[in-house]
Design an enzyme around this catalytic site. Structure first.
Site, PDB file in Angstrom:
ATOM      1  N   HIS A 164      -0.131 -36.323  -2.905  1.00 21.99           N
ATOM      2  CA  HIS A 164       0.648 -36.194  -1.765  1.00 21.99           C
ATOM      3  C   HIS A 164       0.105 -34.951  -1.138  1.00 21.99           C
ATOM      4  O   HIS A 164      -1.181 -35.114  -0.587  1.00 21.99           O
ATOM      5  CB  HIS A 164       2.141 -36.035  -2.204  1.00 21.99           C
ATOM      6  CG  HIS A 164       3.188 -36.167  -1.236  1.00 21.99           C
ATOM      7  ND1 HIS A 164       2.929 -36.683   0.080  1.00 21.99           N
ATOM      8  CD2 HIS A 164       4.486 -36.038  -1.120  1.00 21.99           C
ATOM      9  CE1 HIS A 164       3.962 -36.729   0.949  1.00 21.99           C
ATOM     10  NE2 HIS A 164       4.920 -36.088  -0.020  1.00 21.99           N
ATOM     11  N   ASP A 219      -4.633 -35.317   5.525  1.00 25.18           N
ATOM     12  CA  ASP A 219      -4.930 -34.266   4.791  1.00 25.18           C
ATOM     13  C   ASP A 219      -6.266 -34.124   5.042  1.00 25.18           C
ATOM     14  O   ASP A 219      -6.898 -33.037   4.626  1.00 25.18           O
ATOM     15  CB  ASP A 219      -4.555 -34.345   3.204  1.00 25.18           C
ATOM     16  CG  ASP A 219      -2.967 -34.173   3.130  1.00 25.18           C
ATOM     17  OD1 ASP A 219      -2.495 -33.388   3.735  1.00 25.18           O
ATOM     18  OD2 ASP A 219      -2.621 -34.854   2.332  1.00 25.18           O
ATOM     19  N   HIS A 233      -4.262 -44.562   1.709  1.00 18.46           N
ATOM     20  CA  HIS A 233      -2.848 -44.168   1.998  1.00 18.46           C
ATOM     21  C   HIS A 233      -2.159 -45.476   1.490  1.00 18.46           C
ATOM     22  O   HIS A 233      -2.418 -46.613   1.794  1.00 18.46           O
ATOM     23  CB  HIS A 233      -2.552 -43.865   3.657  1.00 18.46           C
ATOM     24  CG  HIS A 233      -1.199 -43.522   3.822  1.00 18.46           C
ATOM     25  ND1 HIS A 233      -0.167 -44.185   4.111  1.00 18.46           N
ATOM     26  CD2 HIS A 233      -0.806 -42.149   3.792  1.00 18.46           C
ATOM     27  CE1 HIS A 233       0.919 -43.499   4.150  1.00 18.46           C
ATOM     28  NE2 HIS A 233       0.358 -42.113   4.229  1.00 18.46           N
TER      29      HIS A 233
HETATM   30  N1  ACO Z   1     -10.664 -42.670  -2.811  1.00 14.79           N
HETATM   31  C1  ACO Z   1     -11.244 -43.640  -3.397  1.00 14.79           C
HETATM   32  N2  ACO Z   1     -10.814 -44.722  -3.718  1.00 14.79           N
HETATM   33  C2  ACO Z   1      -9.488 -45.187  -3.405  1.00 14.79           C
HETATM   34  C3  ACO Z   1      -8.834 -43.805  -2.769  1.00 14.79           C
HETATM   35  C4  ACO Z   1      -9.201 -42.854  -2.324  1.00 14.79           C
HETATM   36  N3  ACO Z   1      -8.884 -41.668  -1.998  1.00 14.79           N
HETATM   37  N4  ACO Z   1      -7.412 -44.158  -2.139  1.00 14.79           N
HETATM   38  C5  ACO Z   1      -7.292 -45.620  -2.866  1.00 14.79           C
HETATM   39  N5  ACO Z   1      -8.507 -45.774  -3.532  1.00 14.79           N
HETATM   40  C6  ACO Z   1      -8.950 -47.150  -4.027  1.00 14.79           C
HETATM   41  C7  ACO Z   1      -8.255 -47.085  -5.534  1.00 14.79           C
HETATM   42  O1  ACO Z   1      -9.255 -46.850  -6.365  1.00 14.79           O
HETATM   43  C8  ACO Z   1      -7.954 -48.845  -5.579  1.00 14.79           C
HETATM   44  O2  ACO Z   1      -9.020 -49.336  -5.973  1.00 14.79           O
HETATM   45  P1  ACO Z   1      -9.143 -50.792  -6.828  1.00 14.79           P
HETATM   46  O3  ACO Z   1      -8.310 -51.573  -6.213  1.00 14.79           O
HETATM   47  O4  ACO Z   1     -10.499 -51.090  -6.961  1.00 14.79           O
HETATM   48  O5  ACO Z   1      -8.586 -50.076  -8.248  1.00 14.79           O
HETATM   49  C9  ACO Z   1      -7.479 -49.157  -4.128  1.00 14.79           C
HETATM   50  O6  ACO Z   1      -8.021 -48.175  -3.390  1.00 14.79           O
HETATM   51  C10 ACO Z   1      -5.993 -49.053  -3.977  1.00 14.79           C
HETATM   52  O7  ACO Z   1      -5.538 -47.685  -4.553  1.00 14.79           O
HETATM   53  P2  ACO Z   1      -4.147 -47.513  -4.863  1.00 14.79           P
HETATM   54  O8  ACO Z   1      -4.005 -46.311  -5.762  1.00 14.79           O
HETATM   55  O9  ACO Z   1      -3.443 -48.766  -5.333  1.00 14.79           O
HETATM   56  O10 ACO Z   1      -3.378 -47.113  -3.450  1.00 14.79           O
HETATM   57  P3  ACO Z   1      -2.062 -46.492  -3.698  1.00 14.79           P
HETATM   58  O11 ACO Z   1      -1.179 -46.698  -2.320  1.00 14.79           O
HETATM   59  O12 ACO Z   1      -1.260 -46.417  -4.892  1.00 14.79           O
HETATM   60  O13 ACO Z   1      -2.183 -44.791  -3.312  1.00 14.79           O
HETATM   61  C11 ACO Z   1      -2.792 -42.657  -2.332  1.00 14.79           C
HETATM   62  C12 ACO Z   1      -2.210 -43.939  -2.163  1.00 14.79           C
HETATM   63  C13 ACO Z   1      -2.161 -42.008  -3.561  1.00 14.79           C
HETATM   64  C14 ACO Z   1      -2.775 -41.777  -1.074  1.00 14.79           C
HETATM   65  C15 ACO Z   1      -4.505 -43.092  -2.626  1.00 14.79           C
HETATM   66  O14 ACO Z   1      -5.048 -43.395  -1.855  1.00 14.79           O
HETATM   67  C16 ACO Z   1      -5.067 -41.433  -3.376  1.00 14.79           C
HETATM   68  O15 ACO Z   1      -5.159 -41.132  -4.204  1.00 14.79           O
HETATM   69  N6  ACO Z   1      -5.648 -40.833  -2.061  1.00 14.79           N
HETATM   70  C17 ACO Z   1      -6.262 -39.565  -2.346  1.00 14.79           C
HETATM   71  C18 ACO Z   1      -5.179 -38.509  -2.457  1.00 14.79           C
HETATM   72  C19 ACO Z   1      -4.698 -38.262  -0.941  1.00 14.79           C
HETATM   73  O16 ACO Z   1      -5.558 -38.180  -0.064  1.00 14.79           O
HETATM   74  N7  ACO Z   1      -3.663 -37.971  -0.951  1.00 14.79           N
HETATM   75  C20 ACO Z   1      -2.847 -38.015   0.293  1.00 14.79           C
HETATM   76  C21 ACO Z   1      -1.965 -39.023   0.764  1.00 14.79           C
HETATM   77  S1  ACO Z   1      -1.336 -38.654   2.559  1.00 14.79           S
HETATM   78  C22 ACO Z   1       0.170 -37.556   2.169  1.00 14.79           C
HETATM   79  O17 ACO Z   1       0.597 -37.989   0.990  1.00 14.79           O
HETATM   80  C23 ACO Z   1       0.380 -36.775   3.001  1.00 14.79           C
END
Ligand code: ACO
Length: 396
Positions: free
Chosen positions: A239, A332, A278
């Site tokens: 987050h 971010d 996201h």
């Molecule tokens: N880098 C690489 N792959 C990613 C990323 C990423 N940042 N985000 C999602 N994916 C991929 C996952 O590996 C997954 O792949 P798969 O289907 O082959 O397994 C797919 O995209 C879907 O990912 P989920 O985890 O289901 O997405 P979710 O909606 O649960 O997660 C989250 C969202 C937590 C923000 C995620 O994108 C992430 O971890 N991002 C990195 C951390 C980040 O930047 N957080 C800030 C978010 S904005 C905020 O809170 C202010």
């Protein structure tokens, strides 16, 4: 009003296959709100009907706080009243300065932990904490939004062994925050940039920290307890903690030539690229686009253009290779470049986020009171049944 779509039988059982289940509550509405709306496909964010781009261009943080709290932009006299109140609440008790001075410089202590403790301690200095009326809650909310900036700036200064600065009543919320952090009176550029940074972080619908707070509020707990829960949720790297991780990544990559290999290695190991992806946006987060534009001038002034160049190279390669999977920059990604170029050290990025988000947090908590019902979802029980009880001496 929303319909409660689950039948009575479904509500009373919670075993696999017997109840609809969305991991992480993906796409599950948990209530109604008038505060903000995220269009994840169109890449749009509005606060009570006002596009974020327009608010960043024309408003101040105080105006946006008023909008979130009252569901309308303020008239001049209303903004004056709120501004006066916010200024009068900026100071924090001496005991809290002492707590910050002792805790913030300790090795291994994250500033978000100090922020969480300090906000929790504030509750003991507000004699209305246990008063639950909407008017008292509004006053408590305005106090928190004002004081969280003073607390955060004090943490930043104490971490660096610099003297903590008292708030200045002659500056705006953003201008005073910049002054308390850096010791410099901001010119128009930096005062405006801080306003934009705070406005962009002010609210974001049902994100993890806001949801944590409304869960706490749904038990009719007090506003300070809710904000403490929100700070705890925001701290996590999935987050608000992602902004700090982005800066670490830019430092680890070092030069432009390393970007592609770094990303390929990380993606092939299924690592998360911080600042990307996201739950709701499947395109560019509009806040990231605004911050990228603001990053141009501030990196030029600070001589930190290399961070922006590296970030834009990452953005380009990620878009070409992974954009079709819906993995785009989130808020971010560029905020770290902007904040670092303002002289803010990376561990302070997430507390900075909290300062902005406090407006949305308190507005949602107060809104929750209008139509409250305690949150009590189910875990699907996947444990054993009918286990026999072994006396302790017989257990293997
Ligand atoms: N880098 C690489 N792959 C990613 C990323 C990423 N940042 N985000 C999602 N994916 C991929 C996952 O590996 C997954 O792949 P798969 O289907 O082959 O397994 C797919 O995209 C879907 O990912 P989920 O985890 O289901 O997405 P979710 O909606 O649960 O997660 C989250 C969202 C937590 C923000 C995620 O994108 C992430 O971890 N991002 C990195 C951390 C980040 O930047 N957080 C800030 C978010 S904005 C905020 O809170 C202010």
């Amino acid at each position: 009003m929303l319909n409660n779509t689950y039948s009575e039988e479904i509500k009373l059982v919670a075993k696999p296959g017997e109840i609809p289940f969305a991991k992480g509550l993906e796409g599950v509405p948990v209530g109604e709100s008038t505060k903000s709306f995220v269009d994840g496909l169109g890449g749009k964010l509005v606060y009570h009907g006002h596009p974020i781009e327009e608010l960043c261009e024309k408003s101040t943080y105080e105006e946006v706080f008023y909008l979130l709290l009252n569901d309308q932009l303020p008239k001049e006299s209303e903004l004056r009243d709120l501004t006066r109140l916010m200024r009068s609440y900026r100071e924090i008790p001496g005991d809290i300065y002492d707590l910050i001075s002792k805790q913030a410089p300790r090795y291994g202590v994250h500033p978000m932990s100090v922020l969480r403790t300090a906000v929790s301690a504030l509750a003991s200095y507000d004699e209305t904490t246990e008063e639950d009326s909407p008017s008292e809650q509004r006053r408590q909310g305005i106090r928190i939004v004002s004081k969280i900036a003073t607390i955060t700036a004090a943490i930043a200064r104490a971490r660096q062994g610099k003297p903590i600065l008292s708030p200045r009543p002659d500056l705006t919320h953003a201008g005073n925050f910049y002054y308390m952090l850096t010791g410099n009176t901001p010119d128009n550029f930096y005062a405006r940039l801080m306003d934009v940074l705070l406005i962009l972080h002010a609210d974001h619908e049902c994100n993890a920290s806001t949801f944590s707070m409304v869960v706490v509020r749904s038990t009719l707990s007090d506003l300070y307890s809710c904000v403490v829960a929100g700070i705890g949720a925001l701290k996590g790297p999935l987050h608000g903690g992602a902004n700090e991780e982005v800066m670490r990544m830019l430092q680890a990559i070092g030069s432009l030539d390393n970007v592609e290999k770094f990303l390929d290695d990380a993606m092939s190991q299924r690592l998360r690229i911080s600042g990307f992806g996201h739950r709701v946006y499947k395109t560019m987060d509009p806040r990231a686009a605004i911050l990228r534009e603001h990053a141009r001038e501030v990196t030029r002034r600070a001589g930190t253009e290399h961070w922006l160049e590296t970030a834009e190279r990452i953005e380009k390669i990620m878009a070409e290779k992974y954009g079709q999977r819906g993995i785009w920059p989130n808020v971010d990604f560029f905020s770290g470049v902007v904040m670092a170029s303002m002289g803010i050290e990376p561990p302070m990025f997430t507390p900075m986020f909290a300062v902005g988000r406090s407006a949305g947090w308190v507005s949602h908590i107060i809104e929750q009171g209008n139509d409250n019902r305690i949150f009590r979802p189910r875990f699907i029980y996947v444990g054993p049944e009918d286990e026999s009880y072994q006396p302790i001496r017989d257990r293997k």
